[in-house]
Design a protein around this motif. Structure first.
Motif, PDB file in Angstrom:
ATOM      1  N   SER A   1       2.062  66.807 -31.155  1.00  7.25           N
ATOM      2  CA  SER A   1       3.083  67.968 -31.581  1.00  7.25           C
ATOM      3  C   SER A   1       2.171  69.493 -30.924  1.00  7.25           C
ATOM      4  CB  SER A   1       2.274  68.031 -32.804  1.00  7.25           C
ATOM      5  OG  SER A   1       2.717  69.553 -33.509  1.00  7.25           O
ATOM      6  N   VAL A   2       3.621  70.467 -30.251  1.00  2.00           N
ATOM      7  CA  VAL A   2       3.291  70.998 -29.305  1.00  2.00           C
ATOM      8  C   VAL A   2       2.219  72.095 -30.972  1.00  2.00           C
ATOM      9  CG1 VAL A   2       3.925  73.491 -28.124  1.00  2.00           C
ATOM     10  CG2 VAL A   2       5.113  71.368 -28.267  1.00  2.00           C
ATOM     11  N   LYS A   3       1.435  73.373 -29.884  1.00  2.00           N
ATOM     12  CA  LYS A   3       0.656  74.127 -30.554  1.00  2.00           C
ATOM     13  C   LYS A   3       0.676  75.364 -30.387  1.00  2.00           C
ATOM     14  CE  LYS A   3      -1.571  71.115 -33.133  1.00  2.00           C
ATOM     15  NZ  LYS A   3      -0.960  71.398 -34.473  1.00  2.00           N
ATOM     16  N   LYS A   4       0.333  75.197 -28.496  1.00  4.25           N
ATOM     17  CA  LYS A   4       1.158  77.091 -27.822  1.00  4.25           C
ATOM     18  C   LYS A   4       1.706  77.210 -26.579  1.00  4.25           C
ATOM     19  CE  LYS A   4      -3.186  79.346 -28.007  1.00  4.25           C
ATOM     20  NZ  LYS A   4      -3.772  79.896 -28.369  1.00  4.25           N
ATOM     21  N   ALA A   5       2.329  77.827 -26.405  1.00  9.02           N
ATOM     22  CA  ALA A   5       2.488  77.810 -25.011  1.00  9.02           C
ATOM     23  C   ALA A   5       1.878  79.220 -24.443  1.00  9.02           C
ATOM     24  CB  ALA A   5       3.901  77.743 -24.772  1.00  9.02           C
ATOM     25  N   ILE A   6       1.984  79.706 -22.418  1.00 10.77           N
ATOM     26  CA  ILE A   6       1.787  80.259 -22.555  1.00 10.77           C
ATOM     27  C   ILE A   6       1.963  80.339 -21.002  1.00 10.77           C
ATOM     28  CG2 ILE A   6      -0.494  80.764 -23.402  1.00 10.77           C
ATOM     29  CD1 ILE A   6      -2.057  79.798 -20.714  1.00 10.77           C
ATOM     30  N   VAL A   7       2.960  81.270 -20.959  1.00  6.48           N
ATOM     31  CA  VAL A   7       3.545  82.107 -19.150  1.00  6.48           C
ATOM     32  C   VAL A   7       1.893  82.165 -18.586  1.00  6.48           C
ATOM     33  CG1 VAL A   7       4.850  83.310 -18.160  1.00  6.48           C
ATOM     34  CG2 VAL A   7       5.677  82.176 -20.154  1.00  6.48           C
ATOM     35  N   PHE A   8       1.750  82.853 -16.974  1.00 11.36           N
ATOM     36  CA  PHE A   8       0.618  82.879 -16.370  1.00 11.36           C
ATOM     37  C   PHE A   8       0.912  83.132 -15.448  1.00 11.36           C
ATOM     38  CE2 PHE A   8      -0.077  78.375 -16.508  1.00 11.36           C
ATOM     39  CZ  PHE A   8      -0.752  78.031 -14.883  1.00 11.36           C
ATOM     40  N   ASN A   9       0.119  83.923 -14.303  1.00 11.08           N
ATOM     41  CA  ASN A   9       0.405  84.328 -13.363  1.00 11.08           C
ATOM     42  C   ASN A   9       0.032  82.734 -12.362  1.00 11.08           C
ATOM     43  OD1 ASN A   9      -0.664  84.106 -10.541  1.00 11.08           O
ATOM     44  ND2 ASN A   9      -0.688  86.822 -10.903  1.00 11.08           N
ATOM     45  N   PRO A  10      -0.093  82.307 -11.761  1.00 10.26           N
ATOM     46  CA  PRO A  10      -1.101  80.846 -11.410  1.00 10.26           C
ATOM     47  C   PRO A  10      -1.762  81.012  -9.854  1.00 10.26           C
ATOM     48  CG  PRO A  10       1.400  80.867 -10.029  1.00 10.26           C
ATOM     49  CD  PRO A  10       1.181  81.803 -11.145  1.00 10.26           C
TER      50      PRO A  10
ATOM     51  N   ASN B   1       8.475  80.346  -7.343  1.00  8.91           N
ATOM     52  CA  ASN B   1       6.948  80.287  -7.387  1.00  8.91           C
ATOM     53  C   ASN B   1       5.914  81.245  -8.240  1.00  8.91           C
ATOM     54  OD1 ASN B   1       6.600  81.484  -5.479  1.00  8.91           O
ATOM     55  ND2 ASN B   1       5.622  80.685  -3.814  1.00  8.91           N
ATOM     56  N   TYR B   2       6.758  82.100  -8.579  1.00 12.69           N
ATOM     57  CA  TYR B   2       6.646  83.724  -9.788  1.00 12.69           C
ATOM     58  C   TYR B   2       4.989  83.461 -10.787  1.00 12.69           C
ATOM     59  CZ  TYR B   2       6.747  88.046 -11.321  1.00 12.69           C
ATOM     60  OH  TYR B   2       5.778  89.604 -12.147  1.00 12.69           O
ATOM     61  N   ARG B   3       5.906  82.500 -11.211  1.00 10.00           N
ATOM     62  CA  ARG B   3       4.815  82.686 -12.576  1.00 10.00           C
ATOM     63  C   ARG B   3       4.943  80.891 -12.570  1.00 10.00           C
ATOM     64  NH1 ARG B   3       1.943  86.848 -13.963  1.00 10.00           N
ATOM     65  NH2 ARG B   3       3.809  88.865 -13.731  1.00 10.00           N
ATOM     66  N   ARG B   4       3.639  80.379 -13.857  1.00 12.02           N
ATOM     67  CA  ARG B   4       3.834  79.331 -14.615  1.00 12.02           C
ATOM     68  C   ARG B   4       4.168  79.186 -15.830  1.00 12.02           C
ATOM     69  NH1 ARG B   4       3.751  79.072 -10.196  1.00 12.02           N
ATOM     70  NH2 ARG B   4       3.059  77.147  -8.676  1.00 12.02           N
ATOM     71  N   ILE B   5       4.527  78.055 -16.993  1.00  8.86           N
ATOM     72  CA  ILE B   5       4.555  78.154 -17.773  1.00  8.86           C
ATOM     73  C   ILE B   5       4.113  77.497 -18.296  1.00  8.86           C
ATOM     74  CG2 ILE B   5       6.601  77.206 -18.154  1.00  8.86           C
ATOM     75  CD1 ILE B   5       7.006  78.213 -20.991  1.00  8.86           C
ATOM     76  N   ALA B   6       2.534  76.929 -19.696  1.00  3.02           N
ATOM     77  CA  ALA B   6       2.201  75.996 -19.689  1.00  3.02           C
ATOM     78  C   ALA B   6       2.219  75.486 -21.618  1.00  3.02           C
ATOM     79  CB  ALA B   6       0.510  76.220 -19.038  1.00  3.02           C
ATOM     80  N   VAL B   7       2.586  74.632 -21.985  1.00  7.01           N
ATOM     81  CA  VAL B   7       2.294  74.475 -23.027  1.00  7.01           C
ATOM     82  C   VAL B   7       1.921  72.950 -23.386  1.00  7.01           C
ATOM     83  CG1 VAL B   7       3.744  73.270 -24.962  1.00  7.01           C
ATOM     84  CG2 VAL B   7       5.350  74.413 -23.155  1.00  7.01           C
ATOM     85  N   GLN B   8       0.708  73.207 -24.611  1.00 15.72           N
ATOM     86  CA  GLN B   8      -0.568  72.428 -24.834  1.00 15.72           C
ATOM     87  C   GLN B   8       0.103  71.561 -26.234  1.00 15.72           C
ATOM     88  OE1 GLN B   8      -3.138  74.134 -28.051  1.00 15.72           O
ATOM     89  NE2 GLN B   8      -5.173  73.770 -26.225  1.00 15.72           N
ATOM     90  N   ALA B   9      -0.192  70.437 -26.559  1.00 12.57           N
ATOM     91  CA  ALA B   9       0.324  69.409 -26.941  1.00 12.57           C
ATOM     92  C   ALA B   9      -1.107  68.839 -28.259  1.00 12.57           C
ATOM     93  CB  ALA B   9       1.828  68.816 -26.901  1.00 12.57           C
TER      94      ALA B   9
END
Length: 78
Positions: A24-33, A62-70
Motif C-alpha cells: 500500500s502506497v504511503k508517500k511519494a517524493i520527487v528529488f534531485n539525484p 535524468n533531471y530528477r527522480r520520483i520515489a514511491v514508498q509502500a
C-alpha cells in the motif's frame, strides 16, 4: 507511471515462484539525484516491511527522480 500512484493505492509484486506480495502506497517524493536529499533516507528507513520504487522524472530524463514508498499489507500464504 509511478507518478500516478497515490497514498492508499495498492500494487502487487509477484515472484517467479508464484508468491504475490501486496503493498500500500504511503508517500511519494520527487528529488534531485545529484544532491543529498534527507527525504530519500527517511523513505528508506521505514521500520515496517516496505519497498521504495524509484524512476526517472520526468520519464525519459535524468533531471530528477520520483520515489514511491509502500508498506507490505499482505504476504503470501505458504
Amino acid at each position: 507511471l509511478l507518478n500516478k500512484l497515490k497514498p492508499g493505492d495498492k500494487f502487487y509484486v509477484q515472484y517467479s515462484d508464484g508468491r504475490v506480495f501486496v503493498f500500500s502506497v504511503k508517500k511519494a517524493i520527487v528529488f534531485n539525484p545529484f544532491a543529498n536529499d534527507a527525504r530519500l533516507a527517511e523513505l528508506e528507513q521505514n521500520p515496517n516491511p516496505s519497498i521504495v520504487l524509484v524512476s526517472c522524472w520526468p520519464v525519459g530524463t535524468n533531471y530528477r527522480r520520483i520515489a514511491v514508498q509502500a508498506e507490505l499489507v499482505q504476504t503470501p500464504s505458504i
